[in-house]
Design an enzyme around this catalytic site. Structure first.
Site, PDB file in Angstrom:
ATOM      1  N   ASN A 192       0.806  -1.304  -0.052  1.00  0.00           N
ATOM      2  CA  ASN A 192       0.123  -0.088   0.023  1.00  0.00           C
ATOM      3  C   ASN A 192       1.049   1.236  -0.032  1.00  0.00           C
ATOM      4  O   ASN A 192       1.424   1.647   1.091  1.00  0.00           O
ATOM      5  CB  ASN A 192      -0.910  -0.079   1.324  1.00  0.00           C
ATOM      6  CG  ASN A 192      -1.693   1.103   1.450  1.00  0.00           C
ATOM      7  OD1 ASN A 192      -1.846   1.990   0.304  1.00  0.00           O
ATOM      8  ND2 ASN A 192      -2.298   1.288   2.603  1.00  0.00           N
TER       9      ASN A 192
ATOM     10  N   LYS B 158       0.125   4.207  -0.360  1.00  0.00           N
ATOM     11  CA  LYS B 158      -0.434   5.448   0.149  1.00  0.00           C
ATOM     12  C   LYS B 158      -0.463   6.448  -0.802  1.00  0.00           C
ATOM     13  O   LYS B 158      -0.159   6.572  -2.081  1.00  0.00           O
ATOM     14  CB  LYS B 158      -0.009   5.654   1.484  1.00  0.00           C
ATOM     15  CG  LYS B 158      -0.053   4.448   2.608  1.00  0.00           C
ATOM     16  CD  LYS B 158       0.055   4.730   4.055  1.00  0.00           C
ATOM     17  CE  LYS B 158       0.110   3.511   4.774  1.00  0.00           C
ATOM     18  NZ  LYS B 158       0.099   3.653   5.999  1.00  0.00           N
TER      19      LYS B 158
ATOM     20  N   HIS C  51      -9.474   0.863   5.050  1.00  0.00           N
ATOM     21  CA  HIS C  51      -8.153   1.064   5.741  1.00  0.00           C
ATOM     22  C   HIS C  51      -8.437   2.144   6.802  1.00  0.00           C
ATOM     23  O   HIS C  51      -9.186   2.874   6.784  1.00  0.00           O
ATOM     24  CB  HIS C  51      -7.200   1.611   4.648  1.00  0.00           C
ATOM     25  CG  HIS C  51      -5.961   1.650   5.099  1.00  0.00           C
ATOM     26  ND1 HIS C  51      -5.387   2.855   6.015  1.00  0.00           N
ATOM     27  CD2 HIS C  51      -4.795   0.740   5.050  1.00  0.00           C
ATOM     28  CE1 HIS C  51      -4.210   2.501   6.383  1.00  0.00           C
ATOM     29  NE2 HIS C  51      -3.911   1.549   5.925  1.00  0.00           N
TER      30      HIS C  51
ATOM     31  N   GLU D 288      -6.779   4.654   7.759  1.00  0.00           N
ATOM     32  CA  GLU D 288      -6.610   5.788   7.636  1.00  0.00           C
ATOM     33  C   GLU D 288      -8.076   6.465   7.012  1.00  0.00           C
ATOM     34  O   GLU D 288      -8.408   7.719   7.188  1.00  0.00           O
ATOM     35  CB  GLU D 288      -5.493   6.123   6.761  1.00  0.00           C
ATOM     36  CG  GLU D 288      -4.456   5.816   7.271  1.00  0.00           C
ATOM     37  CD  GLU D 288      -3.006   5.570   6.728  1.00  0.00           C
ATOM     38  OE1 GLU D 288      -3.250   5.486   5.534  1.00  0.00           O
ATOM     39  OE2 GLU D 288      -1.880   5.018   7.292  1.00  0.00           O
TER      40      GLU D 288
ATOM     41  N   GLU E 284      -5.220  -5.157  10.606  1.00  0.00           N
ATOM     42  CA  GLU E 284      -4.316  -4.052  10.781  1.00  0.00           C
ATOM     43  C   GLU E 284      -4.430  -3.251  12.069  1.00  0.00           C
ATOM     44  O   GLU E 284      -5.208  -2.386  12.175  1.00  0.00           O
ATOM     45  CB  GLU E 284      -4.460  -3.177   9.642  1.00  0.00           C
ATOM     46  CG  GLU E 284      -4.074  -3.782   8.234  1.00  0.00           C
ATOM     47  CD  GLU E 284      -3.568  -2.877   7.209  1.00  0.00           C
ATOM     48  OE1 GLU E 284      -2.534  -3.026   6.849  1.00  0.00           O
ATOM     49  OE2 GLU E 284      -4.032  -1.695   7.088  1.00  0.00           O
TER      50      GLU E 284
ATOM     51  N   GLY F   4       2.404   2.281  10.781  1.00  0.00           N
ATOM     52  CA  GLY F   4       3.346   3.499  10.531  1.00  0.00           C
ATOM     53  C   GLY F   4       4.003   3.940  11.540  1.00  0.00           C
ATOM     54  O   GLY F   4       4.558   4.806  11.790  1.00  0.00           O
TER      55      GLY F   4
ATOM     56  N   SER G 118       3.650  -2.295  10.447  1.00  0.00           N
ATOM     57  CA  SER G 118       4.988  -2.098  10.642  1.00  0.00           C
ATOM     58  C   SER G 118       5.599  -3.671  10.168  1.00  0.00           C
ATOM     59  O   SER G 118       6.565  -3.831  10.583  1.00  0.00           O
ATOM     60  CB  SER G 118       5.332  -1.922  11.807  1.00  0.00           C
ATOM     61  OG  SER G 118       4.837  -0.543  12.139  1.00  0.00           O
TER      62      SER G 118
END
Ligand code: PEP
Length: 258
Positions: free
Chosen positions: A10, A12, A96, A98, A168, A174, A214
């Site tokens: 991904n 992003k 996701h 985010e 996730e 991140g 991560s």
């Protein structure tokens, strides 16, 4: 059942066009025309076509990072699942964290997107995961189950077999803080139990559940060796070809040197 491992990157909102093409080309060159592991890259949507060209003679698949639930119309700024398919994608990441946190997407929004993506012939990668506070207050299983049931409400067993789930944990995305293989495995095994009780043993044993948060070249092998972890959704470490390819190598059924 032997589930084929699936590693997806991904990207992003990263890379420019030239960087995207260079990264995709390097990955495609190494993966080649066939692979024992499913591999996909998910660049920014503006670069899907260019990246699609760069990987076209390889086994690397193409995915979008999001799409809307309508096929067309007055939805300024959105892209439809049909457009995503038309540009050459096989996959689309939906839900996701985010998108859930920054863009306030609800389970209902995600549910509509997953349905639309399936209708367009895409394989949705549906993300679920708890925040640090939710984990620390013992709510992980309840939250992840609620996200699964909400995002995937109303789907038949047949539809479920076309979906990939990505667990996730938000606190691991991140941050450089990775879930231990045991923490991840516990959630994956629980999600499989949920699939068994809501659908059947075929769905529970066939559906792939990626871990994301991560993942890197160093920690991939221990995560991927867990019985219920079927691959990885990789953010930061997917932006460098070598690091991403090392994760792909760690997913090979007979080990990285096979
Ligand atoms: C992600 O955004 O899906 C992700 C897993 O990111 P990272 O690997 O950087 O934690």
């Amino acid at each position: 059942m032997l589930r084929r491992k699936f590693i997806a990157g991904n990207w992003k909102m990263n890379t420019n066009r030239a960087e995207a093409v260079a990264l995709a080309s390097a990955i495609a060159a190494k993966v080649g025309g066939s692979s024992p592991v499913d591999v996909a890259v998910c660049p920014p949507s503006l670069y899907l076509e260019a990246v699609g060209q760069a990987i076209k003679n390889s086994a690397v698949g193409l995915g979008a990072q999001n799409c809307y639930h309508e096929a067309k119309g007055a939805f300024t700024g959105e892209i439809s699942p049909q457009m995503v398919r038309d540009i050459g994608c096989t996959y689309v990441i939906l839900g996701h964290s985010e998108r859930r946190q920054i863009f306030k997407e609800s389970n209902h929004d995600i549910n509509r997107k997953v349905l639309a993506a399936l209708g367009a012939g895409l394989t949705p990668i549906v993300c679920v995961g708890e925040t640090l506070d939710q984990r620390q207050t013992g709510k992980t299983a309840a939250i992840v189950r609620e996200q699964m049931e909400g995002s995937l409400a109303g789907f038949s067993a047949e539809q479920m077999l076309k979906i990939v789930i990505a667990y996730e944990p938000v606190w691991a995305i991140g941050t450089g803080v990775v879930a231990t293989p045991q923490q991840a495995e516990e959630v994956h095994a629980d999600l499989r139990r949920l699939l068994e009780s809501r659908y059947n043993s075929e769905v529970a044993s066939a559906l792939r559940i990626q871990y994301g948060g991560s993942v890197n070249a160093e920690n991939a092998a221990s995560l991927l060796s867990q019985p219920n972890i079927d691959g990885a959704l990789v953010g930061g470490a997917s932006l460098k070809a070598d690091g991403f390819l090392a994760i792909v190598a760690a997913a090979r059924p007979n080990g990285p040197e096979a």
